[in-house]
Design a protein around this motif. Structure first.
Motif, PDB file in Angstrom:
ATOM      1  N   ASP A  83       0.818  -1.214   0.000  1.00  0.00           N
ATOM      2  CA  ASP A  83       0.000   0.000   0.000  1.00  0.00           C
ATOM      3  C   ASP A  83       0.851   1.262   0.000  1.00  0.00           C
ATOM      4  N   GLY A  84       2.148   1.108   0.223  1.00  0.00           N
ATOM      5  CA  GLY A  84       3.063   2.228   0.079  1.00  0.00           C
ATOM      6  C   GLY A  84       3.201   3.104   1.306  1.00  0.00           C
ATOM      7  N   PHE A  85       3.974   4.180   1.131  1.00  0.00           N
ATOM      8  CA  PHE A  85       4.327   5.103   2.203  1.00  0.00           C
ATOM      9  C   PHE A  85       4.111   6.536   1.741  1.00  0.00           C
ATOM     10  N   THR A  86       3.678   7.365   2.652  1.00  0.00           N
ATOM     11  CA  THR A  86       3.809   8.792   2.403  1.00  0.00           C
ATOM     12  C   THR A  86       5.293   9.139   2.515  1.00  0.00           C
ATOM     13  N   PRO A  87       5.745  10.222   1.885  1.00  0.00           N
ATOM     14  CA  PRO A  87       7.166  10.581   2.023  1.00  0.00           C
ATOM     15  C   PRO A  87       7.595  10.723   3.476  1.00  0.00           C
ATOM     16  N   GLU A  88       6.738  11.307   4.306  1.00  0.00           N
ATOM     17  CA  GLU A  88       7.101  11.527   5.708  1.00  0.00           C
ATOM     18  C   GLU A  88       7.285  10.195   6.442  1.00  0.00           C
ATOM     19  N   ARG A  89       6.368   9.267   6.207  1.00  0.00           N
ATOM     20  CA  ARG A  89       6.457   7.980   6.904  1.00  0.00           C
ATOM     21  C   ARG A  89       7.645   7.158   6.420  1.00  0.00           C
ATOM     22  N   LEU A  90       7.930   7.171   5.119  1.00  0.00           N
ATOM     23  CA  LEU A  90       9.083   6.428   4.613  1.00  0.00           C
ATOM     24  C   LEU A  90      10.374   7.023   5.145  1.00  0.00           C
ATOM     25  N   ARG A  91      10.447   8.328   5.199  1.00  0.00           N
ATOM     26  CA  ARG A  91      11.652   8.976   5.732  1.00  0.00           C
ATOM     27  C   ARG A  91      11.868   8.580   7.188  1.00  0.00           C
ATOM     28  N   GLU A  92      10.789   8.535   7.978  1.00  0.00           N
ATOM     29  CA  GLU A  92      10.903   8.125   9.377  1.00  0.00           C
ATOM     30  C   GLU A  92      11.322   6.664   9.488  1.00  0.00           C
ATOM     31  N   ALA A  93      10.790   5.805   8.603  1.00  0.00           N
ATOM     32  CA  ALA A  93      11.143   4.387   8.636  1.00  0.00           C
ATOM     33  C   ALA A  93      12.612   4.158   8.296  1.00  0.00           C
ATOM     34  N   LEU A  94      13.192   5.055   7.515  1.00  0.00           N
ATOM     35  CA  LEU A  94      14.594   4.918   7.121  1.00  0.00           C
ATOM     36  C   LEU A  94      15.555   5.545   8.114  1.00  0.00           C
ATOM     37  N   TYR A  95      15.209   6.749   8.604  1.00  0.00           N
ATOM     38  CA  TYR A  95      16.170   7.533   9.381  1.00  0.00           C
ATOM     39  C   TYR A  95      15.779   7.739  10.840  1.00  0.00           C
ATOM     40  N   GLY A  96      14.519   7.473  11.193  1.00  0.00           N
ATOM     41  CA  GLY A  96      14.101   7.733  12.565  1.00  0.00           C
ATOM     42  C   GLY A  96      14.238   9.206  12.904  1.00  0.00           C
ATOM     43  N   ASP A  97      14.913   9.497  14.006  1.00  0.00           N
ATOM     44  CA  ASP A  97      15.088  10.878  14.464  1.00  0.00           C
ATOM     45  C   ASP A  97      16.358  11.526  13.924  1.00  0.00           C
ATOM     46  N   ARG A  98      17.102  10.825  13.088  1.00  0.00           N
ATOM     47  CA  ARG A  98      18.351  11.394  12.577  1.00  0.00           C
ATOM     48  C   ARG A  98      18.065  12.583  11.678  1.00  0.00           C
ATOM     49  N   PRO A  99      18.855  13.666  11.796  1.00  0.00           N
ATOM     50  CA  PRO A  99      18.650  14.836  10.918  1.00  0.00           C
ATOM     51  C   PRO A  99      19.206  14.565   9.525  1.00  0.00           C
ATOM     52  N   VAL A 100      18.335  14.352   8.564  1.00  0.00           N
ATOM     53  CA  VAL A 100      18.731  14.074   7.186  1.00  0.00           C
ATOM     54  C   VAL A 100      18.000  15.047   6.277  1.00  0.00           C
ATOM     55  N   THR A 101      18.707  15.661   5.345  1.00  0.00           N
ATOM     56  CA  THR A 101      18.090  16.667   4.479  1.00  0.00           C
ATOM     57  C   THR A 101      17.113  16.009   3.514  1.00  0.00           C
ATOM     58  N   ILE A 136       8.540   3.339  -9.264  1.00  0.00           N
ATOM     59  CA  ILE A 136       8.063   3.844  -7.971  1.00  0.00           C
ATOM     60  C   ILE A 136       7.151   5.029  -8.241  1.00  0.00           C
ATOM     61  N   ALA A 137       5.918   4.928  -7.774  1.00  0.00           N
ATOM     62  CA  ALA A 137       4.970   6.026  -7.972  1.00  0.00           C
ATOM     63  C   ALA A 137       5.378   7.218  -7.116  1.00  0.00           C
ATOM     64  N   PRO A 138       5.133   8.443  -7.600  1.00  0.00           N
ATOM     65  CA  PRO A 138       5.447   9.630  -6.809  1.00  0.00           C
ATOM     66  C   PRO A 138       4.383   9.876  -5.753  1.00  0.00           C
ATOM     67  N   ARG A 139       4.635  10.913  -4.931  1.00  0.00           N
ATOM     68  CA  ARG A 139       3.706  11.369  -3.895  1.00  0.00           C
ATOM     69  C   ARG A 139       3.541  10.294  -2.824  1.00  0.00           C
ATOM     70  N   ARG A 140       2.721   9.265  -3.060  1.00  0.00           N
ATOM     71  CA  ARG A 140       2.692   8.131  -2.143  1.00  0.00           C
ATOM     72  C   ARG A 140       3.549   7.047  -2.788  1.00  0.00           C
ATOM     73  N   TYR A 141       4.673   6.727  -2.137  1.00  0.00           N
ATOM     74  CA  TYR A 141       5.640   5.829  -2.738  1.00  0.00           C
ATOM     75  C   TYR A 141       5.125   4.394  -2.709  1.00  0.00           C
ATOM     76  N   THR A 142       4.859   3.844  -3.890  1.00  0.00           N
ATOM     77  CA  THR A 142       4.470   2.446  -4.047  1.00  0.00           C
ATOM     78  C   THR A 142       5.207   1.888  -5.250  1.00  0.00           C
ATOM     79  N   LEU A 143       5.379   0.571  -5.268  1.00  0.00           N
ATOM     80  CA  LEU A 143       6.044  -0.069  -6.393  1.00  0.00           C
ATOM     81  C   LEU A 143       5.070  -0.194  -7.562  1.00  0.00           C
ATOM     82  N   THR A 144       5.513   0.232  -8.741  1.00  0.00           N
ATOM     83  CA  THR A 144       4.734   0.025  -9.962  1.00  0.00           C
ATOM     84  C   THR A 144       5.440  -0.958 -10.886  1.00  0.00           C
ATOM     85  N   ALA A 145       6.635  -1.407 -10.512  1.00  0.00           N
ATOM     86  CA  ALA A 145       7.357  -2.434 -11.261  1.00  0.00           C
ATOM     87  C   ALA A 145       7.234  -3.756 -10.503  1.00  0.00           C
TER      88      ALA A 145
END
Length: 413
Positions: free
Chosen positions: A264-282, A301-310
């Motif tokens: 079902d994919g990720f919003t950009p904010e949620r994916l960023r949190e899943a990758l970096y947690g609280d780390r300051p990343v630009t 990869i679809a934009p806006r809400r990141y989901t696999l299209t391949a």
């Protein structure tokens, strides 16, 4: 009046920064370290990159020949959606005093709309079909930043590298195909004194409308027609297509794994949190990882809400599906170890624990000693699993010594 005064002060400040720093940016890097204290980093960094190919005193953008532009526009997937929105673009240009432009993925303008006065002004700097506005051709501008960062960009007055553009403000956003590829950018430009905070929301709305039309007119390649990517993330960290390895960094493998596990994919904010947690990343670092992975997947990869299209097959997904069917043998065949064992990304750590618990509980709830023995190979220090194997093995089963030895080691340690 207050807004006009604020804009005038902002323009004066930027003109001062431009006059101070642009001449110095051709000097050694030691001089450049102070740039960006008052300028946005993406602007000062773009200035530094651009000066190797762009004269700040040039008067207009370089151009392609008219025939080439016409052929590109005729073949562009953006042409039909823009034709559908033609009346709306005319209205925005006439009512608000903007020039609208659309480029291809290279930054070459293919289409413009605007009132006669604004179009004449724009044509003086070749902000017109055929004009090249990529960073190597025209330096820092909203179109080149949007193409480089794959996100909306605004460039005001003397943030432009080329001084002939200091009288302009530009609002721009990339337009994506249904498979996530950047097809070009949509830009609204006007004179600096007409700068308005709602202009960017207008750009975003228009881009959403264009992308909506693209989704209905340009079908995504059917999964059955595409060669799937094979992702191995259990006790391993690799991806390939038809046996050819994909050159992905660890962070990109993490992204691909998360997208495979959560269809079902990720919003950009949620994916960023899943990758970096609280780390300051630009945001640019995060976007760069997504863009690299998207290129490796030929879109995918679809934009806006990141989901696999391949199409992507994944051993961790295979394990989960097998467990859902109650097929423990298949789950254990695919489960070769922890999920991306070297990763510390919060989203991966969470899924790693979930998979380990799911497989272990299925084994402990089962009645097949072979399952317990096989899982015991992966969990040498799990005494409960070895005890479970012994309870299920018949007294004269030749495999009992294996379970006894493992249990002894687990209890000793």
């Amino acid at each position: 009046m207050s807004q006009r005064s604020d804009l005038r002060r902002r323009r004066a400040t930027l003109e001062d920064e431009w006059s101070r720093w642009v001449p110095q940016l051709k000097q050694p890097a030691t001089v450049r370290r102070s740039v960006g204290r008052t300028l946005r980093p993406e602007v000062s960094e773009s200035w530094a990159r651009s000066l190797s190919s762009v004269d700040p005193q040039r008067d207009s953008a370089p151009a392609l020949d008219d025939r080439s532009v016409a052929e590109r526009w005729a073949a562009s997937p953006l042409r039909r959606p823009l034709d559908d929105l033609s009346d709306e673009l005319h209205s925005i240009a006439d009512d608000a005093g903007f020039v609208t432009a659309v480029t291809d993925a290279s930054g070459t303008i293919l289409f413009t709309r605007g009132g006669q006065t604004m179009r004449r002004r724009a044509e003086r700097v070749n902000f017109a079909p055929g004009g090249r506005w990529d960073e190597p051709a025209m330096g820092t501008n909203a179109l080149s930043l949007a193409l480089r960062t794959d996100r909306p960009s605004t460039v005001f007055s003397a943030e432009h590298l080329v001084s002939a553009l200091h009288g302009w403000v530009c609002y721009c956003a990339p337009v994506h195909a249904p498979d996530g590829r950047v097809l070009g950018v949509l830009d609204l430009s006007t004179t600096w004194d007409r700068s308005h905070p709602l202009a960017m929301s207008t750009v975003r709305t228009l881009v959403s409308a264009i992308e909506g039309r693209l989704r209905t007119e340009v079908p995504i390649q059917r999964a059955a027609d595409a060669v799937p990517v094979r992702l191995r993330c259990l006790g391993a960290e690799s991806a390939d297509r038809a046996g050819t390895p994909l050159l992905l960094r660890p962070r990109q493998l993490e992204i691909l794994t998360l997208l495979a596990l959560e269809p079902d994919g990720f919003t950009p904010e949620r994916l960023r949190e899943a990758l970096y947690g609280d780390r300051p990343v630009t945001a640019s670092t995060f976007k760069a990882e997504i863009s690299h992975l998207r290129r490796a997947l030929d879109g995918g990869i679809a934009p806006r809400r990141y989901t696999l299209t391949a199409p992507v097959t994944c051993d961790a997904v295979d394990v989960l599906r097998a467990l859902e069917r109650g097929d423990i043998s298949t789950a254990l065949r695919h489960y070769r170890g922890p999920l991306l064992p070297r990763s510390e990304a919060p989203g991966i750590v969470e899924w790693r624990a979930q998979l380990e618990v799911a497989v272990r509980e299925a084994v402990l709830a089962g009645t097949d000693p072979g399952h317990a023995l096989r899982y015991g190979e992966r969990a040498p220090y799990d005494a409960e699993v070895h005890e479970h194997a012994l309870r299920l093995l018949a007294p004269h089963d030749r495999r009992r010594p294996i379970a006894v030895g493992r249990l002894s080691t687990a209890l000793r340690d």
